[in-house]
Design a protein around this motif. Sequence first.
Motif, PDB file in Angstrom:
ATOM      1  N   ALA A 151       0.838  -1.206   0.000  1.00  0.00           N
ATOM      2  CA  ALA A 151       0.000   0.000   0.000  1.00  0.00           C
ATOM      3  C   ALA A 151       0.872   1.255   0.000  1.00  0.00           C
ATOM      4  O   ALA A 151       0.504   2.285  -0.574  1.00  0.00           O
ATOM      5  CB  ALA A 151      -0.917   0.001   1.215  1.00  0.00           C
ATOM      6  N   ALA A 152       2.047   1.151   0.615  1.00  0.00           N
ATOM      7  CA  ALA A 152       2.934   2.309   0.725  1.00  0.00           C
ATOM      8  C   ALA A 152       3.807   2.510  -0.510  1.00  0.00           C
ATOM      9  O   ALA A 152       3.986   3.637  -0.978  1.00  0.00           O
ATOM     10  CB  ALA A 152       3.827   2.163   1.962  1.00  0.00           C
ATOM     11  N   VAL A 153       4.343   1.415  -1.047  1.00  0.00           N
ATOM     12  CA  VAL A 153       5.315   1.569  -2.137  1.00  0.00           C
ATOM     13  C   VAL A 153       5.009   0.741  -3.382  1.00  0.00           C
ATOM     14  O   VAL A 153       5.739   0.818  -4.373  1.00  0.00           O
ATOM     15  CB  VAL A 153       6.749   1.218  -1.652  1.00  0.00           C
ATOM     16  CG1 VAL A 153       7.149   2.081  -0.468  1.00  0.00           C
ATOM     17  CG2 VAL A 153       6.853  -0.262  -1.294  1.00  0.00           C
ATOM     18  N   GLY A 154       3.971  -0.079  -3.337  1.00  0.00           N
ATOM     19  CA  GLY A 154       3.696  -0.953  -4.473  1.00  0.00           C
ATOM     20  C   GLY A 154       4.515  -2.224  -4.378  1.00  0.00           C
ATOM     21  O   GLY A 154       5.059  -2.554  -3.323  1.00  0.00           O
ATOM     22  N   THR A 155       4.647  -2.947  -5.471  1.00  0.00           N
ATOM     23  CA  THR A 155       5.403  -4.197  -5.478  1.00  0.00           C
ATOM     24  C   THR A 155       6.422  -4.199  -6.603  1.00  0.00           C
ATOM     25  O   THR A 155       6.309  -3.447  -7.573  1.00  0.00           O
ATOM     26  CB  THR A 155       4.462  -5.406  -5.663  1.00  0.00           C
ATOM     27  OG1 THR A 155       3.709  -5.220  -6.869  1.00  0.00           O
ATOM     28  CG2 THR A 155       3.510  -5.526  -4.490  1.00  0.00           C
ATOM     29  N   ASN A 156       7.427  -5.056  -6.464  1.00  0.00           N
ATOM     30  CA  ASN A 156       8.482  -5.155  -7.483  1.00  0.00           C
ATOM     31  C   ASN A 156       7.946  -5.831  -8.743  1.00  0.00           C
ATOM     32  O   ASN A 156       7.086  -6.679  -8.674  1.00  0.00           O
ATOM     33  CB  ASN A 156       9.667  -5.973  -6.951  1.00  0.00           C
ATOM     34  CG  ASN A 156      10.453  -5.189  -5.905  1.00  0.00           C
ATOM     35  OD1 ASN A 156      10.049  -4.102  -5.502  1.00  0.00           O
ATOM     36  ND2 ASN A 156      11.568  -5.754  -5.479  1.00  0.00           N
TER      37      ASN A 156
END
Length: 262
Positions: A257-262
């Motif tokens: 939620a904070a940074v997304g995913t790789n």
Amino acid sequence: MFDIGLAVAVKYLGTGTFAPYKAKTWSYLQGAAALSPTGEVTPNYTGTMTIGYSGALGTITKLDDLLDPKFKGKIALNGDPLGSSAAMNGIFMVNKALGGSFDDVSKAVAFFKKLKDAGNFINVNPTEATIASGQTPVVIDNGYIQAGVVKQFAAAGKVWKMYTPASVGSTYNSAVSAWAPHPACARLWMEYTLGEKGADIWAQGGATPTLWVWLLKTARATSAAKGSIGTSKVVAEKATAEQTAAARAYLKTAWPAAVGTN
């Protein structure tokens, strides 16, 4: 043969995954008896987290420097904290630097969200290739990995710096596989890596071997090793397996939620 982070090691203790073995130096290894009295898993070396970065970006003196526009699209964390010990410890390091604790990593998550919102944090797993190409010129990772980058940059006439906002790390641990076809080979490897020669190699590479305090106390540490990691007997703070599990349970939804995913 296993080389695993603390959280994974503790998870599989007592499950029949490891064949107990105590190297000759076992009683001198910091944390060995506390981790596994029977020798199922043995702490081998400690990685202290740090922020490594290209010297071309100036000098980082505080975490908030990372919010500067000059770091746009440049900051990477080594791995996914839901599975990577290095990434999890990177979050613990930032959290501690912000006044947080191992029991609540929300301060670090909020800080990484700021970095992401500013466009400075990128969802890229840093590697030698991404560092060399300049794709990830700011990397949050273990200090012994960063020490290698320092040497590589120096050989190329460049500078790689390190900034450590808080002393946080954890051990990487060795164990013999219970289903190893040739377990004697694994035991020989443990004798080597957990012994004086192995400890000297870890130290010269920038990691702190768990035999280090004993080597210093008995004046057996080499000059090269002391020149690499110093003579401090202070061990970086580390989260317990329970604290790591609780943090990951929180991060399962909070991190993407904070940074997304790789």
